[in-house]
Design a protein around this motif. Structure first.
Motif, short mmCIF file in Angstrom:
data_model
loop_
_atom_site.label_atom_id
_atom_site.label_comp_id
_atom_site.label_asym_id
_atom_site.label_seq_id
_atom_site.Cartn_x
_atom_site.Cartn_y
_atom_site.Cartn_z
N ILE B 291 13.88 4.29 -37.97
CA ILE B 291 13.90 4.84 -36.61
C ILE B 291 15.36 5.15 -36.25
CG2 ILE B 291 11.80 3.63 -35.90
CD1 ILE B 291 13.54 1.61 -34.46
N PRO B 292 15.56 5.97 -35.26
CA PRO B 292 16.94 6.36 -34.93
C PRO B 292 17.83 5.15 -34.64
CG PRO B 292 15.40 7.76 -33.78
CD PRO B 292 14.59 6.70 -34.44
N ASP B 293 17.21 4.08 -34.18
CA ASP B 293 18.02 2.88 -33.88
C ASP B 293 18.71 2.36 -35.13
OD1 ASP B 293 15.43 3.04 -32.23
OD2 ASP B 293 16.86 1.98 -30.94
N GLN B 296 21.61 4.51 -35.71
CA GLN B 296 22.69 4.21 -34.78
C GLN B 296 23.39 2.91 -35.11
OE1 GLN B 296 21.33 4.51 -30.74
NE2 GLN B 296 21.45 6.76 -30.83
N LEU B 323 27.36 9.59 -31.43
CA LEU B 323 26.14 8.86 -31.09
C LEU B 323 25.75 9.09 -29.64
CD1 LEU B 323 26.73 5.51 -32.99
CD2 LEU B 323 25.15 7.35 -33.58
N ASP B 324 26.76 9.19 -28.79
CA ASP B 324 26.48 9.38 -27.36
C ASP B 324 25.92 10.77 -27.08
OD1 ASP B 324 27.07 6.93 -26.56
OD2 ASP B 324 29.05 7.38 -25.72
#
Lengths: 745, 329
Positions: B291-293, B296, B323-324
């Motif tokens: 997942i994108p988490d 990140q 990332l932001d």
């Protein structure tokens, strides 16, 4: 010169379909539509369209090879060549009119409102002129110079606006097209149209709306397009210079215009019109000075000296047809047009008197019946013109009428048509102008009209049968005030029909129901007199002096009067009686077998003209308002919000589980964005929900997030899970809107 | 100088056999394994739980780790204890300015008894190799290690030998004496999957550390909690973790962002490394999909050292901005 490669062609094509080219296309379409509507009236639409297409294509193709200077020279050359072609196409006899001052005059009068329809051989003129700007437009578009192309197209349209041929819609389309070109050229950088396209759309729509509803020029050419223009008088609408525009409701002016002293009672002829445009009449051709007396009608004619006294300023010279000579001060400036009508170069002043000599045709019906159809080609060509767009059913209906009346020669045909119109239609001054072809609309859709409608329809019907006919305006005979004197008022303004008979000349027919028209006029005059309106009477016509009512128009059917003195055939109170008397058993018979409107076909008779459907203009008006509304709404994201809000709360049909789960989360996100905050760009769904959980997010939302995660990143969501997510989101949405929520629970 | 100390139970020649025959662990088994290892290491090192995770992820993602920090914050202890926990062999190379490539890879020594040359494997032949202060060695020696990292094999005197599987280099680099070091070139830094800093422990943690270390060094007491075979199966699991197109695109967009906003952005090798570590992170979480988490969580340690930022900012800031600002689906 390099050979063009496929890549070059493709690139040129791409440059030609630039967004700004769209605006150029709109302007070009606007002026071409004006040209083509002109050729629709005068003929030659097909060849003009081909010439225009070839010229435009050639311009586009040459853009690659020819420099701009050369292109301008080429255009000038093309223009000169086509104009020369037009000049030499004009018959030598009429070419004499083309003196330099006449040409200069023509140019000036074109620019001041002379319709191109009034030019000699207007079809050839359009064929000669229309391709030239189209060539240049094609060339400039090919060069990628869209603004230049829009300028050329706009200039052409501007010319047509000055000639009065471009109507409000075409003009507006042109202006919008130029604005569109300018706007799209400005926005041609990447993303420009996406970001500002809706602003441009709103501006353009506002242009249309505002011009449709407001006018800064009071009573100028810029009449508000969507609004009522007020009611013109009948007289003003048919006394226009060289064009008769058929209008809607009209009114009568009871003021005295002329006193005419004439040995014959007749419709006083003022002007003949040859070109029918579908919604009006134009008289084409040049005028020449009156150098010697004109020829009278070819047939037997009675000479009559008529004295006309203008009671107010007057541009026309109403007199019995056909005036052959004029005496008095006006003689010096009198001119004659190509229809044989005597015209005044300067208006008559109030009280000015002119004496004319007329030759009034004598012909009996039998002679006219036997006149045959051996028409002079020039007359046949000119006076059987109909717009190409005239519906076929006009001719078909005419044939049915003639077949039912058993009319085989042009005279009987004209009488049958005249009778049919008189008997089947009511007289009314308050009609709404129909859309499209007036003759067709009057014949099939309307129940009532006034003289302009009757005369237009009859002329079109005669022409559909190949009988040369013209639309004539002038005044009916007016009030007879003893002896040979007649008082003619504004309300006597009238329009009727003349048909041509070889060997005899033009014979008058009047399809307007005379009795009803007389009644309307009588009532108007009585009202005016009792209201004490000024200018209603001359001393001799005042009711105390003469009979309290207007002397009825001489009772004579067309057959009778046409035969007797060649004058018009205005109806009478005793219309039917005289009819029978003059045409005898023949007429009675014809009437018995005569066609009535209901018998012609079974089609339902439409009701009055106040149909519940909005007009095209109103629809367009609302469409543009809608454009503004929609772009405005899009600008502020209203549509998306509304769709979203509705979808959130209403059950919706499912797709595959993955899509459903994603949609459920998208809806949840929308819901949470309103409740808490939006998800930031770099924030993952999980991080977002985690952050909101600290602010008291409902735990059920987390489950939706989990389902979404598996749908989006693992693709392993079952139908049941997706449905559960959807239900949860809907539940949350309904809880967020207590009132609606209760409705759906 | 080579310090070939503490050959672990895994042995020197735990050569790589094909991964294909190995049955992968289930994602939650990987998670359990990681949990055990982390807990085990925590008994030795205080407050370095995330660092341990990073090391594990580097191992599971078939990568190598660069640790940059001041001396004495527990780099060696970390590497050694993780290595022991997973039952792997561990060797340490202290890089010095006079270290030669052969000191790392090994040499052929003539055995008079057998009348043959025998290969004496260098310290690189271990499951976990700690290259201490790699930036103190000359570039030639550095590159010998880097070749081993990239190829998973070593060539001496024309003979190629495979390195053990798993093989993970944990190199340390200190940035306190810049004058006496050979900074790793960008191309070489790019070969390290992740770069982490350990940082100083908090006061409490430090108090506990010195209390524990006062007697015997506890690292010697670390017992394996997993076998090398389990690690290999866990690596197979990681390789099979799903990364949907949305995630792959997200990674690519992040990389593209760094390329747009720095003097030198992340290479495709860097993107691949990020995806692999994200897979490992997902497995550590017991998930079979990224997942994108995960992305990140990994991006700062995977991307930051590969970015040469414009002056006035640094790689870490660029990655943070990426990332932001890069939108997540």
């Amino acid at each position: 010169m390099r050979r063009p490669r496929i890549g070059d062609l493709a690139r040129r094509l791409r440059s030609a379909v630039d967004p700004p080219a769209l605006g150029v296309a709109v302007v070009t379409a606007a002026y071409l539509s004006v040209f083509l509507s002109a050729t629709d009236v005068v003929g030659g639409t097909g060849r003009t369209a081909v010439a225009v297409a070839v010229a435009g294509g050639a311009g586009l193709a040459l853009a690659r090879y020819v420099g701009e200077r050369t292109a301008v020279r080429l255009t000038a050359g093309l223009f000169a060549a086509t104009l020369a072609g037009y000049y030499f196409a004009i018959p030598a006899s009429r070419r004499a009119v083309f003196s330099p001052e006449n040409v200069a005059l023509d140019v000036v009068s074109l620019l001041t409102g002379l319709s191109i329809l009034r030019l000699a051989l207007a079809d050839l003129w359009v064929l000669a002129v229309a391709p030239v700007p189209t060539f240049l437009v094609g060339y400039l578009v090919g060069r990628g110079r869209q603004m230049g192309a829009a300028g050329v197209a706009g200039g052409t349209l501007g010319f047509l606006v000055l000639t009065g041929d471009a109507g409000g819609t075409a003009t507006l389309a042109g202006v919008v097209g130029v604005a569109l070109t300018a706007g799209l050229s400005t926005l041609s950088m990447p993303g420009g149209i996406r970001d500002h396209g809706d602003t441009l759309a709103a501006v353009l729509a506002a242009m249309v709306l505002v011009s449709a509803t407001l006018s800064l020029l009071p009573a100028g050419a810029a009449q508000p397009w969507a609004l009522d223009r007020g009611t013109p008088t009948l007289e003003s609408s048919i006394e226009a210079d060289d064009e008769v525009e058929i209008v809607g409701p009209t009114r009568l002016s009871p003021e005295v215009r002329y006193t005419i002293e004439s040995p014959v009672a007749a419709n006083w002829h003022a002007g003949s019109y040859d070109t029918y445009t579908g919604d009006g009449w134009v008289r084409s051709g040049e005028q020449s000075p009156l150098e010697e007396p004109l020829d009278g009608p070819p047939g037997d004619a009675t000479r009559a000296n008529v004295t006309i006294t203008a009671e107010g300023e007057s541009a026309s010279l109403p007199a019995p047809w056909k005036v052959v000579d004029v005496r008095g001060p006006a003689a010096q400036t009198a001119r004659v047009d190509e229809h044989g009508t005597l015209r005044l170069a300067e208006p008559l002043g109030a009280g000015e008197t002119v004496t004319v000599e007329s030759r009034v045709l004598d012909a009996d019906p039998d002679a006219l019946r036997n006149a045959g159809t051996d028409y002079d080609p020039a007359i046949e060509d000119r006076y059987t013109q109909l717009p190409a767009s005239t519906p076929d059913r006009v001719g078909e209906r005419t044939e049915e009428i003639l077949a039912a009346a058993d009319a085989e020669n042009p005279y009987d045909q004209a009488v049958a048509i005249e009778r049919y119109l008189r008997e089947e239609y009511e007289y009314s001054l308050t009609v709404r102008k129909p859309d499209g072809d007036v003759a067709d609309a009057f014949l099939f859709e309307m129940d009532a009209g006034y003289c302009v409608y009757f005369a237009t329809t009859m002329t079109a019907m005669l022409r559909s049968q190949g009988v040369p006919a013209q639309f004539v305006t002038g005044y009916s005979e007016g009030e007879r005030i003893g002896g040979d004197r007649y008082v003619v008022r504004g309300q006597d303004a009238h329009a009727w029909v003349k048909a041509y008979f070889p060997g005899h000349g033009w014979v008058t027919f009047d399809p307007t129901p005379a009795a009803e028209r007389g009644e309307v006029r009588r009532a108007r005059l009585t009202d005016a007199r009792s209201a004490g309106e000024p200018g209603v009477d001359v001393p001799a016509s005042e009711p105390e002096v003469t009979a309290p009512s207007i002397v009825p128009d001489p009772g004579a059917s067309p057959a009778a009067t046409g035969a007797a003195n060649g004058s018009d055939a205005t109806g009478t109170d005793a219309d039917a009686a005289t009819d029978n008397a003059t045409t005898g058993a023949d007429a009675a018979d014809r009437r018995g077998t005569g066609l009535t409107r209901g018998a012609v076909s079974d089609e339902p008779r439409p009701g009055e003209d106040d149909s519940p459907l909005p007009s095209g203009e109103t629809v367009a008006y609302w469409l543009f308002a809608a454009v503004i509304g929609v772009t405005g709404a899009r600008r502020f994201g209203v549509d998306e919000r509304a769709a979203r809000a509705a979808r959130l709360r209403l059950p919706w049909g499912g797709a595959d589980p993955t899509t459903d789960a994603k949609r459920a989360f998208a809806d949840l996100e929308y819901l949470l964005a309103r409740r808490y905050r939006e998800r930031r760009a770099g924030e993952t769904p999980r991080a977002y929900l985690d952050a909101l959980r600290r602010r008291g997010l409902d735990e059920r939302a987390l489950a939706v997030g989990e389902t979404y995660e598996r749908a989006a990143y693992a693709g392993t969501v079952t139908r049941a899970e997706a449905d559960e997510a959807r239900r949860t989101v809907r539940q949350l949405a309904l809880e967020a809107t207590p009132v609606v929520g209760r409705l759906f629970d | 100088m080579t310090d070939a100390a503490e050959t672990g139970p895994g042995g020197v020649d735990a050569g790589g056999t094909g991964e294909t025959e190995r049955s992968p662990l289930a994602p939650d088994e990987v998670a359990a394994l990681a949990e055990r290892v982390v807990d085990n290491v925590e008994e030795v090192i205080v407050g370095k739980r995330t660092a341990v995770e990073h090391v594990l992820i580097a191992v599971l993602a078939r990568g190598h780790l660069l640790v940059e920090d001041v001396p004495g914050v527990g780099k060696t202890t970390l590497a050694k204890s993780v290595s022991r926990s997973i039952g792997g062999s561990f060797k340490r190379v202290q890089f010095t300015p006079d270290l030669l490539p052969a000191d790392v890879t090994g040499v052929n020594v003539f055995n008079q008894r057998t009348d043959e040359f025998e290969f004496q494997p260098g310290p690189v032949f271990a499951n976990v190799v700690l290259g201490d202060e790699i930036n103190r060695a000359p570039p030639k020696t550095q590159s010998a290690l880097l070749e081993a990292m990239e190829e998973g094999q070593v060539t001496t005197d024309g003979e190629t030998r495979s390195l053990p599987d798993p093989f993970c280099v944990i190199a340390t680099q200190n940035d306190v004496e810049p004058g006496q070091t050979y900074d790793l070139p960008v191309a070489e830094i790019d070969r390290f999957t992740k770069k982490i800093r350990l940082g100083y422990p908090s006061t409490d943690e430090e108090a506990e550390i010195i209390g524990r270390m006062a007697g015997d060094h506890p690292v010697d007491a670390v017992e394996p909690v997993a076998s090398i075979e389990e690690v290999r199966r866990a690596r197979a699991t990681v390789a099979g973790v799903d990364a949907t197109e949305a995630v792959r695109e997200y990674v690519a967009r992040l990389a593209a962002y760094t390329r747009r906003n720095a003097r030198l952005g992340v290479s495709p090798r860097g993107s691949l490394a990020l995806l692999r570590t994200a897979q490992a992170r997902a497995a550590l979480d017991g998930r079979g999909y990224v997942i994108p988490d995960d992305v990140q969580a990994e991006a700062p340690t995977v991307f930051a050292h590969r970015v040469r930022a414009d002056s006035g900012t640094d790689g870490a800031t660029v990655v943070e901005d990426a990332l932001d600002r890069t939108s997540v689906e």
